[in-house]
Motif scaffolding. Structure first.
Motif, PDB file in Angstrom:
ATOM      1  N   LYS A  63      17.014  27.666  12.893  1.00 32.23           N
ATOM      2  CA  LYS A  63      16.459  27.875  11.558  1.00 32.23           C
ATOM      3  C   LYS A  63      16.064  29.337  11.327  1.00 32.23           C
ATOM      4  O   LYS A  63      16.384  29.938  10.297  1.00 32.23           O
ATOM      5  CB  LYS A  63      15.197  27.004  11.400  1.00 32.23           C
ATOM      6  CG  LYS A  63      15.253  26.033  10.227  1.00 32.23           C
ATOM      7  CD  LYS A  63      14.088  25.063  10.267  1.00 32.23           C
ATOM      8  CE  LYS A  63      13.029  25.374   9.242  1.00 32.23           C
ATOM      9  NZ  LYS A  63      11.827  24.508   9.356  1.00 32.23           N
ATOM     10  N   ALA A 118      17.592  32.251   8.704  1.00 30.55           N
ATOM     11  CA  ALA A 118      16.736  33.036   7.798  1.00 30.55           C
ATOM     12  C   ALA A 118      16.885  34.529   8.086  1.00 30.55           C
ATOM     13  O   ALA A 118      16.954  35.354   7.172  1.00 30.55           O
ATOM     14  CB  ALA A 118      15.279  32.603   7.955  1.00 30.55           C
ATOM     15  N   VAL A 171      19.761  36.442   6.455  1.00 26.62           N
ATOM     16  CA  VAL A 171      19.542  36.867   5.067  1.00 26.62           C
ATOM     17  C   VAL A 171      18.795  38.203   5.030  1.00 26.62           C
ATOM     18  O   VAL A 171      19.070  39.074   4.201  1.00 26.62           O
ATOM     19  CB  VAL A 171      18.730  35.792   4.294  1.00 26.62           C
ATOM     20  CG1 VAL A 171      18.386  36.277   2.893  1.00 26.62           C
ATOM     21  CG2 VAL A 171      19.482  34.474   4.269  1.00 26.62           C
ATOM     22  N   LEU A 172      17.824  38.342   5.919  1.00 24.32           N
ATOM     23  CA  LEU A 172      16.951  39.518   5.885  1.00 24.32           C
ATOM     24  C   LEU A 172      17.510  40.707   6.666  1.00 24.32           C
ATOM     25  O   LEU A 172      16.996  41.823   6.569  1.00 24.32           O
ATOM     26  CB  LEU A 172      15.576  39.151   6.451  1.00 24.32           C
ATOM     27  CG  LEU A 172      14.827  38.098   5.630  1.00 24.32           C
ATOM     28  CD1 LEU A 172      13.713  37.477   6.450  1.00 24.32           C
ATOM     29  CD2 LEU A 172      14.256  38.727   4.355  1.00 24.32           C
ATOM     30  N   LEU A 213      10.269  43.835   1.883  1.00 28.29           N
ATOM     31  CA  LEU A 213      11.580  43.226   2.164  1.00 28.29           C
ATOM     32  C   LEU A 213      11.580  41.741   1.829  1.00 28.29           C
ATOM     33  O   LEU A 213      12.521  41.219   1.235  1.00 28.29           O
ATOM     34  CB  LEU A 213      11.901  43.348   3.658  1.00 28.29           C
ATOM     35  CG  LEU A 213      12.456  44.652   4.184  1.00 28.29           C
ATOM     36  CD1 LEU A 213      12.732  44.522   5.670  1.00 28.29           C
ATOM     37  CD2 LEU A 213      13.737  44.983   3.443  1.00 28.29           C
ATOM     38  N   PHE A 214      10.511  41.078   2.268  1.00 28.63           N
ATOM     39  CA  PHE A 214      10.400  39.635   2.047  1.00 28.63           C
ATOM     40  C   PHE A 214      10.422  39.299   0.556  1.00 28.63           C
ATOM     41  O   PHE A 214      10.985  38.292   0.142  1.00 28.63           O
ATOM     42  CB  PHE A 214       9.091  39.105   2.665  1.00 28.63           C
ATOM     43  CG  PHE A 214       9.153  38.897   4.150  1.00 28.63           C
ATOM     44  CD1 PHE A 214      10.328  39.120   4.861  1.00 28.63           C
ATOM     45  CD2 PHE A 214       8.030  38.463   4.847  1.00 28.63           C
ATOM     46  CE1 PHE A 214      10.379  38.922   6.250  1.00 28.63           C
ATOM     47  CE2 PHE A 214       8.078  38.260   6.220  1.00 28.63           C
ATOM     48  CZ  PHE A 214       9.249  38.492   6.920  1.00 28.63           C
ATOM     49  N   LYS A 261      16.268  34.908  -2.674  1.00 27.68           N
ATOM     50  CA  LYS A 261      16.909  34.594  -1.398  1.00 27.68           C
ATOM     51  C   LYS A 261      16.053  35.061  -0.208  1.00 27.68           C
ATOM     52  O   LYS A 261      15.833  34.309   0.753  1.00 27.68           O
ATOM     53  CB  LYS A 261      18.268  35.307  -1.332  1.00 27.68           C
ATOM     54  CG  LYS A 261      19.450  34.379  -1.057  1.00 27.68           C
ATOM     55  CD  LYS A 261      20.757  35.125  -1.250  1.00 27.68           C
ATOM     56  CE  LYS A 261      21.469  35.348   0.064  1.00 27.68           C
ATOM     57  NZ  LYS A 261      22.675  36.180  -0.090  1.00 27.68           N
ATOM     58  N   THR A 262      15.563  36.296  -0.301  1.00 27.61           N
ATOM     59  CA  THR A 262      14.752  36.808   0.811  1.00 27.61           C
ATOM     60  C   THR A 262      13.410  36.084   0.878  1.00 27.61           C
ATOM     61  O   THR A 262      12.881  35.852   1.959  1.00 27.61           O
ATOM     62  CB  THR A 262      14.504  38.329   0.682  1.00 27.61           C
ATOM     63  OG1 THR A 262      13.854  38.589  -0.566  1.00 27.61           O
ATOM     64  CG2 THR A 262      15.799  39.122   0.758  1.00 27.61           C
ATOM     65  N   ALA A 294      14.028  32.895   2.769  1.00 24.21           N
ATOM     66  CA  ALA A 294      14.198  33.182   4.198  1.00 24.21           C
ATOM     67  C   ALA A 294      12.852  33.538   4.829  1.00 24.21           C
ATOM     68  O   ALA A 294      12.527  33.101   5.939  1.00 24.21           O
ATOM     69  CB  ALA A 294      15.197  34.326   4.386  1.00 24.21           C
ATOM     70  N   ALA A 295      12.068  34.311   4.093  1.00 22.24           N
ATOM     71  CA  ALA A 295      10.769  34.748   4.610  1.00 22.24           C
ATOM     72  C   ALA A 295       9.853  33.562   4.871  1.00 22.24           C
ATOM     73  O   ALA A 295       9.076  33.565   5.833  1.00 22.24           O
ATOM     74  CB  ALA A 295      10.125  35.718   3.629  1.00 22.24           C
ATOM     75  N   VAL A 320      10.556  30.715   6.020  1.00 27.72           N
ATOM     76  CA  VAL A 320      10.865  30.142   7.335  1.00 27.72           C
ATOM     77  C   VAL A 320      10.220  30.968   8.452  1.00 27.72           C
ATOM     78  O   VAL A 320       9.715  30.433   9.443  1.00 27.72           O
ATOM     79  CB  VAL A 320      12.400  30.095   7.548  1.00 27.72           C
ATOM     80  CG1 VAL A 320      12.737  29.608   8.951  1.00 27.72           C
ATOM     81  CG2 VAL A 320      13.072  29.239   6.488  1.00 27.72           C
TER      82      VAL A 320
END
Lengths: 338, 338
Positions: free
Chosen positions: A256, A260, A263-264, B250-251, B256-257, B260-261, B263
């Motif tokens: 997981k 994630a 993406v970052l 960044l987060f 999308k970010t 991801a952040a 998670v």
């Protein structure tokens, strides 16, 4: 047509030498069409390379100064080392600048003894870009002068301001003294004396800064003695490398988190690059009669390429000449006042 | 039944005082059932609070030392300030320890002048946990003594080792000298002299470390002069805060970010906490006849709570007594050798 700039390059210096150096020279020759390289090193390294590359001349040496040698002793014992020979090319006018990723101490000694100080310079100093994502921050001295007198810092301020302005495009750079409090009465006796001198003699002096301010976006030029500057610079590198290591561990923790992280990743790569010493590549020794750039021991080909670009620009901008004039002007003003 | 530990608490010190201090005291009283608080501060702050909380006594003072006052002048001018009164409680045996998130300089001056130094201590020193995720690292001095003599560092090493062992559970702590190279011939004259003394007199001295090593997991106790230590500590804080700021940016960059952040957030929170000064809360002044703990100016209630926990444990472990014995033993050995 642009005038060619000749840079003497130490092929033997650094943890990844000669491979990383040679790969960086290839990239630099492609990127900077007016760059000429005089490649100093053992014959079997530099001669075959020079034979295959245009604008590159081999300067065969018989000696190499290792990273852990005592600088002054190595300088005396190895007059035909790539570092000493490279500096001699600058001194003799056969090269416009010298670059090495080898021993900082040996480069500093050879630079000072062979190329020599500019008139009026008390102590040449090592100046570097501090890895900061939001803006350019230049720090001086970062390790050349472990023992300083307060008056040295006035010249560090003047030389580093010129460097920030000419090479880093910082308009009207503000100088701050690295200290342990904002008020002028704060800090060691040394820092208090340096503060008073900077206040009196450096018009663009803007007061003290603390360790936490170096990267906070309020500093252009940070001046300090070489001991404190070196500790601060290496601490910055250490924290960055520790945190990016921990972040990598976080990213890899599970499927997981790996998804994630994907993406970052571009953003993190950009952030990591922005604090990577390779981006700027090399630190100049300021105050010599010719520019000397010292790379990180672990310099990559990218760092070597960027360092040679910086060397070319410093020659084109006449960094040495402008530092010399600025110091002469300052000396005249001080005399006039006295 | 456990013996109660009485801690004098400065209700007025710190950027968020008195609210953050009082909230922290509430949490600490709940967390440490043998903690008694003597709350020093203006009557209208401490009296209503003490009236509502068990094991908390108000000690009303009429003065407050501000963060930016000159320490020695403030100490003289404000004998009825919460800092001076708190130290006096320790001196008179009415409290076992003192805690403040106020002016470090004023606490240091009051601690030295009122509680006084342990016999044989040249200079009390400020010692702190460096925020490091992988292990405990203690650094001393981090700002109490901007000007040091090399011999002070021998005592800093002995006192900080005792602190690391007793309070931070580091078995056989290794001491390193913060310097700008690994070899003993590296560094300023000061660092070279300190190295020689540490090598001769501190059995657990393990050599130099550089700025990048502080957080690299190889150091238990780092000794340095207060100027360099303060710069290094604040630089660490600055890099951390800059990088976490950039990561937040960044987060938040896109939907999308942000997803991801979400998670990765728990892991990042843990990492951020592990390098957060609030986790340890306070730095002790070592070398006084009673423990004094100084909190960060921006101390949160959590930092206050953890600081008071540290104060309780330092009294229970008899940190002061054990430092005193260790120094006396060392002095006897040195005499025997001489």
């Amino acid at each position: 047509m642009q005038k060619n700039v000749v840079v003497a390059v130490d092929a033997m210096g650094g943890d990844n030498a000669p491979d990383a150096i040679l790969a960086g020279v290839v990239d630099a020759l492609a990127a900077y069409p007016n760059l000429e390289v005089k490649l100093c090193g053992l014959a079997d390294v530099v001669e075959p390379f020079a034979a295959e590359h245009e604008r590159c001349e081999a300067v065969a040496c018989t000696q190499v100064i290792e990273m852990d040698e005592h600088p002054a002793q190595a300088f005396k014992a190895k007059p035909d080392s790539s570092i000493v020979v490279g500096c001699r090319l600058v001194k003799d006018g056969e090269a416009d600048a010298f670059y090495s990723a080898g021993s900082t101490g040996a480069c500093f000694t050879a630079g000072t003894m062979v190329i020599r100080r500019l008139k009026g310079v008390s102590r040449p100093a090592l100046c570097t870009n501090v890895p900061c994502p939001s803006k350019t921050v230049v720090m001086c001295d970062v390790g050349a002068n472990a023992d300083c007198k307060p008056e040295y810092l006035v010249q560090f301020a003047q030389m580093a301001s010129m460097y920030a302005e000419l090479l880093m495009n910082v308009a009207n750079p503000q100088v701050r003294l690295l200290n342990i409090g904002e008020e002028e009465t704060k800090g060691s006796t040394f820092a208090q004396e340096a503060h008073a001198l900077l206040k009196a003699e450096v018009p663009n002096f803007a007061g003290n800064c603390e360790g936490r301010d170096i990267l906070a976006g309020t500093c252009d030029v940070v001046v300090t003695d070489g001991f404190t500057g070196n500790v601060a610079l290496k601490t910055i590198e250490g924290v960055g490398s520790m945190l990016f290591g921990e972040i990598k561990r976080l990213f890899m923790a599970s499927t997981k988190t790996k998804m994630a992280a994907a993406v970052l990743k571009p953003g993190f790569k950009e952030l990591k690059d922005s604090v990577d010493p390779d981006t700027f590549g090399a630190a100049p020794i300021l105050g010599l009669r010719g520019p000397v750039f010292i790379g990180h021991g672990s310099s990559s080909p990218l760092a070597v390429k960027n360092s040679l670009g910086l060397a070319v620009r410093s020659v084109e901008a006449d960094l040495t000449g402008k530092i010399s004039s600025a110091l002469a002007e300052q000396a005249a003003t001080s005399k006039g006042e006295a």
